[in-house]
Each structure stands twice: as C-alpha cells, then as structure tokens.
Scaffold this motif. Structure first.
Motif, mmCIF file in Angstrom:
data_model
loop_
_atom_site.group_PDB
_atom_site.id
_atom_site.type_symbol
_atom_site.label_atom_id
_atom_site.label_comp_id
_atom_site.label_asym_id
_atom_site.label_seq_id
_atom_site.Cartn_x
_atom_site.Cartn_y
_atom_site.Cartn_z
ATOM 1 N N UNK A 109 0.720 -1.187 -0.016
ATOM 2 C CA UNK A 109 0.230 -0.082 -0.016
ATOM 3 C C UNK A 109 0.950 1.041 -0.182
ATOM 4 N N UNK A 110 0.188 2.404 -0.251
ATOM 5 C CA UNK A 110 0.930 3.885 -0.319
ATOM 6 C C UNK A 110 2.165 3.523 -1.142
ATOM 7 N N UNK A 111 2.131 2.742 -2.614
ATOM 8 C CA UNK A 111 3.004 2.689 -3.330
ATOM 9 C C UNK A 111 3.004 4.040 -4.249
ATOM 10 N N UNK A 126 6.876 2.933 -0.575
ATOM 11 C CA UNK A 126 5.817 1.938 -0.525
ATOM 12 C C UNK A 126 5.913 1.143 1.030
ATOM 13 N N UNK A 127 4.552 1.115 1.496
ATOM 14 C CA UNK A 127 4.416 -0.044 2.598
ATOM 15 C C UNK A 127 4.244 -1.328 2.082
ATOM 16 N N UNK A 134 5.818 -9.413 8.993
ATOM 17 C CA UNK A 134 6.596 -7.987 9.347
ATOM 18 C C UNK A 134 5.927 -7.110 8.284
ATOM 19 N N UNK A 135 5.701 -5.692 8.789
ATOM 20 C CA UNK A 135 5.474 -4.429 8.029
ATOM 21 C C UNK A 135 6.740 -3.216 7.999
ATOM 22 N N UNK A 160 11.309 -0.375 10.052
ATOM 23 C CA UNK A 160 10.343 -1.235 10.595
ATOM 24 C C UNK A 160 9.013 -0.836 11.177
ATOM 25 N N UNK A 161 8.060 -1.062 10.782
ATOM 26 C CA UNK A 161 6.616 -0.558 11.227
ATOM 27 C C UNK A 161 6.065 -1.304 12.471
ATOM 28 N N UNK A 162 6.004 -2.500 12.391
ATOM 29 C CA UNK A 162 5.199 -3.113 13.325
ATOM 30 C C UNK A 162 5.925 -3.991 14.552
#
Length: 764
Positions: A109-111, A126-127, A134-135, A160-162
C-alpha cells in the motif's frame, strides 16, 4: 484507448498505487540517464513478477548477426545494437528471514514513484506486509549524476513499522546479462574478472567482437537512523556475479539505510587496464561528496539545463508536464559532450530499434540542440556523420554505386548499415536528404559557414553523387525518375517516384552545387582543396544539375496536388474517419499485404517535404495537400503528430494543432501506441519541442534573421520559451494579451513578428 495513470504535475512524473500490469510501462516512463549511461526504472530489490531489466552504456554496442529468411546482395551482415549492460542497481533485501518481493508480499500500500524532472532524481516508496507478518516502509532514491557521469548513487531506506526487524541488505553486481532482443541468443559479454577489496566490488567485462571494455563497480555504506553503522559483511562471488551481505538489527520505528555508490568506467575514456583504478576514483569522489552533496549538485546541474531549455505553459498542466518530460528525456539521452555518440530512438529506456542512430537525429533532434545549447553541441552531431562518410561511401558501393557516391545508413552505430529489412535498407534512401538538410539547417540557424568548408561540403558532394546515379532517365516521360523506393510513409514499399524522395534528391543536388559556387567565391583555396580531394569536375556538377532540373514529380490535375507516389490514386481511398476503430493500430491487426494496398499513411510524407522545404510552396498549396493527405494518415509513427501539429498551426487550425501537440507530447505518458513498455520514443520528443517553437511560436530563420508568427491554443493562458540564436538568448512569451521578447546578449537583435520588423535590445 490510451492509458492514463500518470498523475498531472508540472515538474514530476508520478504514479500512485501498485499495479503489476503497469510495471513494465513504468520502467520505461521513469527511466533515468545522464548522457553517458542510463537505465530503466527497475526495482532495486528482487521482483518475481513480469519485468524488463535494462541498463545501458552510451556508445557500447554489439554486431548481432542479421536474422533473415534469405540473403540478398548488399545486405548488412550485422544488426548493431545497444547492449543490456551489467546490472549495478540490484539490492536484495531480506526482512526477518524473508526476501522482500512486491510480487509475493501479502499487501502493498501507499506505493508511489516519482521522476523529479526539476532536480533529476527517481524516488519510489511503499509500505509492504511480508508473508511473515513484518510491516516495513521502503523509500529508494536513485541518481545518475550529470557532472560525474560515470557515477550513480542509490539511497535505500527500510523502516520497521510493527516489530523489530533483522534487515539483510545484499547489494550486488550482475555481469551475466542478456538482451531481450537478441537475434541468435549469442553471448554478448565476456567477463574478464570479478574482484573485491574493503567493501568495494568490481566486475571487468568486454563485449564480444567489438571489444569495448567496462568495469561495473560498487561500494555501499550502512546507516541506522541516519548515523553511520559498521556491520560486518560477507561476500558471495560467482563467475559473473558479486554480492555483499550486510546484517542490521533495528527496533520497531527505526530506519536502516543502504547507500550504494556504483556505475561504469568505460574504455571510451580510460585504458582497459586502468578501469578498476578509475572506478575507485569515482567511488572516492562520490563518497567524498556524499549522497546529499551529490543530490544537491545534481539539482544545480539540472537547474542550469532548465534555465535555457524550459518551456513554460500556464493553464494546462498536462501539456506542461508533457513538454517537460520530453525535454528531460532528451537531455538524459544526449548532452553533446562526445562527438562519438548520437541519439537512439529509445535512448536509455529500452532495446527496440537497436539503440542506434536513425535519420531522426538530423530531421527532428538537431533544431532542439541548436536552440537550447551552445552551437558546438549541434556541430558535434554533424561531425558524427562526417566521421562516417567513408563508411557511407562503402555502403553505397555494396549496392553498386561508384565515384564516391554515399548512402548513409538507415540504422548505424559505427557508420555501417545495420538495418535488416530489405524495404528499409535498400529503399528508404530519403534518409540521405536529412543528412544534407541538417547541414543547411545548421548553417542557416547558427551562421557557422566554416563547417561547410571544413567538413560539410564533402558530405554534400557524396550525397549529390548518389542522387545523380540513383535517378533513371525515362524516355517515356522525358524526365528523370527514381524507382523502387520507400518514402517516409513505411506503409508503402517499393513504389516509384515517391514525391518526397524525388524532391529531396533535386534539392540536395542543387544545394550542393550552390555551396560549391559559394565556396569558389568566398574561399577559393578551400574550394580547390575539396575539388581535388573529391576529384570533382565542373562537368560532373553539370551532369548533376541535368538530373535535378529535369526531375519528374507525380501530380494529379484532378486534385491539384503532388501525388505521394505514382500509384497513389489507384488505391481505394477510404479515409481514416471511416476506418473501424477496432482495427487500429493497423500494424497490429492487418497483414502487411493489406497495409501496402491501403491508402493509409504511417507518418508525414508529402507533408514532411512541405515542412522541410516550405519556402518552395505557398500557403494555399500547403492547405490543399494537408486537406488531402491528413485524412488518410493513421499517425502510427511517433514522428507523425509533431509535423502535423506544426503544419496545422501554420494554417491557423489551432484546435487540430493542439490535439496533435498533446498527442506528441504525451505519446509515451498516455501510451497512445500501446507499446511504451518497450521504451520511450526519445527522438520524436524533439518534435514536441518543434511543435511549440516552430508550430505555435511560428519561429523561422530567413536571411539570417529570426521570424515569429505566434499563436496560442485556447487551452493555454500563456507560454514561453528561450532560444540561443548565434550566442544571444532570446526569451519569447506569448499570451492572450500579446507577445513579448526579452534579450540576453551584447548587441540589439533584429527580428520579424508577423511580418513586422522589431529591434530587441538586451535587458541585461
């Protein structure tokens, strides 16, 4: 229907949202280059979906053996093509033990990707949620540096998001690259060595047959939250491959960055045994400046280009975006630094057409470079052809011509013909005319008459000799005819008396003869030198003029027009408006037999002649020919809309001119021809510039002076462009309220505007 997914923006090409179906198209549209090298916008990390990997080095080519069903005398043995070069952009990325691959991620997402044309960089973000849960957020910025043109840099950031993450960056060099368009699956590259030392990697390669040597190199720095880190690394080395592995552990919310300094050093500029040392110098220079320093200096270099080359349009964002995209790609492809280089129809964006030089350079690109850069850049393009004169003479000899007659190649890398379709190779001889017209056009614009004496007249003589020998005297017509040709309209092959070809032949002979006379008066010593060198006599020139003065031109009394060729009226004259839309483009749906029997015109043919040689024809003649031929034109060549836009503007048909302009400026952005995934149409992009400057601006050069006949489409509020005319910079602004001219220079400049003489004084 054309595709439209690029977001309107005056300075950037932007795509939002990840769509695997658009990956190959975007790889073309977001391509970057610096005149010395370039590459498609491939992902740095691995991607297992459909992709067209492409990296290219200017001037490096391979003579791929021609593939034909049977051989003909005079056929070129090889098809010279730009090579897909060793890949230096690759960065494998592993997150908590799983490879990052947008094709296999659970969610993307958010590409977003952006080609920032103002500052000259390509950025993608991107995300992604990997299958292991792993996000991460990824942002990658890539620059091919304009000033240090052997160097590129990639700034690749993973956040690293999450959860905490173990990131393994594996930057690599891959020398085991092949071309998608190889005729015989030959091996193009020979890997000479793979070496490493202290975070630096090098692959030495040599092209088979042509023996170009290059060194592909890399060194990477690792940062955590913008602070330098020094993780241990391991390396993996294979016969044609080198990879470093850096392991970084980051906490949730932290960012790991890999900065990869990489590129090519080439034997064009260094001795083969010094390529690795030159690569080390390039790495050191890049790391000394650092990523931010390189990015800032890149923006400064592009600012300098835009200061001269920019065209501003107010009131129409898509039109503004289109012209800047075209100007940007032209400057990424060719900057005029090296007379050994030229402009391939796809530039650094793909392999189609072999990446070679066509007549597009002289017919479409030369005016752009003359007007937006110092005249020496355009002169280099002419010198390129002069340096290939002997090869052009040899090409003609292979077809049976003699006495120094020259036939310039349709496609070339080194002056030899390397096109492998008979109806083009042997018959599309009008390309000779574009070479001669470029000399005329250059002298007319720059006033640099010295070029003719130094180099140009030898080329003109050789071309005139070709035309005199190629013409046949017809006792039936009591005229000279030119048989068995293909004109600019490649949807007619092996026709007799293509009007454009015949008129071009006449013009070339008469221009060559006039320059011989001028030189005899103005520079008798040079005249004598050239006449002796070429063994040209006055009697031979008389024979030329006998042909040119008695050239046959097919004409229809019924329609009061020149015929595109002798048999054009024998066709079933159904206009494009009555052609089933489901059959378009016809080159993708019809057999070649059906196309050849149709009246449909791929690109400007007769109207190409009216564009080049407009001073020979009246406005009324142009109008008649435009009204007859444009309705049969399918515009399935990228070179077609620009010429029609210029002619429509001259006829004051502004809505039609604007429609053609939008098509030429957004040909690739909106993928009108459904082929952008193969690469962008670089040479036709110069036609976009012509559509504004010569079309809407009405700029011409007559008797050594600039003339303008400005017009403005109703869709625009204002537009402005600059031209470098004989060392003085003139800015032209056209609005609904009127026209203004601003001069940067040392002397007043006399111009004509709609027939009225004006004197512009310098403002600086």
């Amino acid at each position: 229907m054309n595709q439209k997914y690029i977001l309107p923006d005056p300075w950037s090409i932007i795509e939002e949202g990840f769509d695997a179906e658009k990956v190959k198209s975007s790889e073309s549209l977001f391509s970057i280059g610096n005149g010395a090298m370039g590459q498609r916008a491939n992902f740095e990390e691995d991607y297992s979906g459909e992709t067209f990997q492409g990296s290219y080095v200017a001037g490096v080519y391979y003579p791929d053996k021609t593939r034909v069903g049977w051989w003909k005398n005079g056929y070129p043995e090889y098809f010279a093509k730009v090579l897909n070069a060793p890949n230096w952009i690759g960065i494998k990325v592993s997150v908590n033990g799983e490879d990052l691959d947008l094709h296999t991620c659970d969610q993307v997402k958010n590409f977003r990707r952006e080609l920032n044309m103002k500052e000259g960089y390509y950025r993608r973000s991107f995300q992604a949620t990997l299958q292991n849960g792993t996000e991460v957020m990824v942002e990658s910025t890539r620059i091919l540096h304009l000033d240090q043109d052997e160097l590129g840099v990639i700034n690749y950031k993973v956040t690293a998001l999450n959860k905490d993450a173990e990131i393994v960056f594996s930057p690599y060099l891959d020398g085991g690259i092949t071309n998608e368009d190889s005729n015989w699956d030959d091996k193009f590259w020979d890997t000479l060595s793979v070496s490493e030392a202290d975070h630096q990697g090098f692959i030495r390669s040599m092209t088979m047959k042509t023996q170009f040597h290059i060194c592909t190199y890399m060194q990477s720095d690792i940062l955590v939250n913008d602070s330098e880190a020094t993780p241990a690394y391991t390396s993996e080395k294979k016969d044609q491959y080198l990879q470093f592995n850096y392991k970084v552990n980051i906490s949730k919310g932290d960012t790991a960055t890999l900065r990869k300094y990489a590129g090519y050093t080439v034997s064009h500029h260094h001795k083969p045994d010094n390529l690795v040392n030159a690569a080390k110098d390039a790495i050191n220079a890049g790391r000394t400046m650092g990523y931010e320093g390189l990015k800032a200096s890149q923006a400064e270099a592009w600012s300098s280009i835009w200061e001269m080359a920019d065209i501003t349009i107010e009131g129409d964002v898509e039109a503004q975006q289109g012209i800047r995209f075209n100007i940007f790609q032209l400057n990424q492809t060719y900057l005029g630094k090296d007379a050994r280089l030229n402009i391939g129809p796809k530039g650094f964006t793909g392999e189609k057409y072999g990446g070679s030089t066509y007549w597009d350079t002289e017919a479409y690109c030369l005016p752009f470079y003359m007007a937006t850069k110092d005249h020496t850049v355009a002169r280099n393009l002419l010198v390129y052809r002069y340096n290939h004169l002997q090869k052009a003479i040899e090409n003609a000899e292979k077809l049976g011509f003699s006495n120094g007659a020259a036939l310039y190649p349709m496609v070339t890398m080194n002056g030899e013909e390397s096109h492998n379709e008979w109806e083009i190779t042997f018959e599309e001889i009008h390309r000779n005319g574009a070479i001669a017209f470029a000399i005329y056009n250059y002298v007319r614009y720059t006033g640099d008459i010295s070029y003719v004496a130094e180099k140009g007249l030898e080329v003109l003589i050789a071309i005139a000799r070709f035309w005199q020998q190629r013409a046949t005297y017809s006792t039936h017509k009591n005229k000279y005819v030119i048989l068995g040709v293909t004109g600019p309209n490649e949807y007619e092959n092996n026709v007799n008396n293509n009007w454009y070809t015949n008129f071009t032949a006449k013009w070339c002979i008469e221009y060559a003869a006039s320059e011989i006379d001028r030189l005899k008066q103005d520079a008798p010593a040079e005249h004598t030198r050239i006449m002796e060198k070429t063994r040209l006599s006055a009697d031979e020139v008389t024979q030329w003029l006998k042909v040119s003065s008695n050239m046959y031109f097919p004409y229809s009394e019924e329609h009061n027009i020149y015929l595109q060729q002798d048999g054009f009226l024998d066709k079933e004259l159904i206009t494009v408006a009555d052609l089933d839309r489901s059959q378009r483009p016809i080159n993708q749906y019809w057999s070649w037999d059906r196309i050849l029997r149709s009246p449909y015109i791929k690109q400007a043919d007769v109207l190409q002649g009216f564009y080049f040689f407009e001073d020979h024809f009246s406005q009324e003649e142009l109008e008649r020919h435009f009204d007859f031929y444009e309705p049969f034109t399918v515009h399935e060549s990228s070179l077609s809309p620009c010429v029609h836009s210029i002619q429509a503007a001259k006829l004051d048909r502004m809505e039609q001119a604007y429609t053609f302009y939008l098509r030429t400026s957004r040909l690739d952005l909106d993928d009108y021809n459904k082929e952008v995934e193969e690469g962008c149409h670089i040479t036709s992009m110069a036609g976009t510039w012509l559509s504004i400057v010569e079309g809407f601006g009405g700029m011409r050069v007559r008797d050594g002076h600039l003339e303008f006949h400005p017009r403005i489409p109703k869709h625009w509020d204002k537009y402005a462009f600059k031209v470098n005319f004989r060392g003085q910079i003139l800015k032209v602004t056209v609005s609904r309220q009127g026209n203004s001219f601003e001069l940067s220079g040392s002397e007043p400049l006399s111009i004509k505007v709609k027939g009225e003489t004006k004197t512009i004084t310098p403002s600086n």
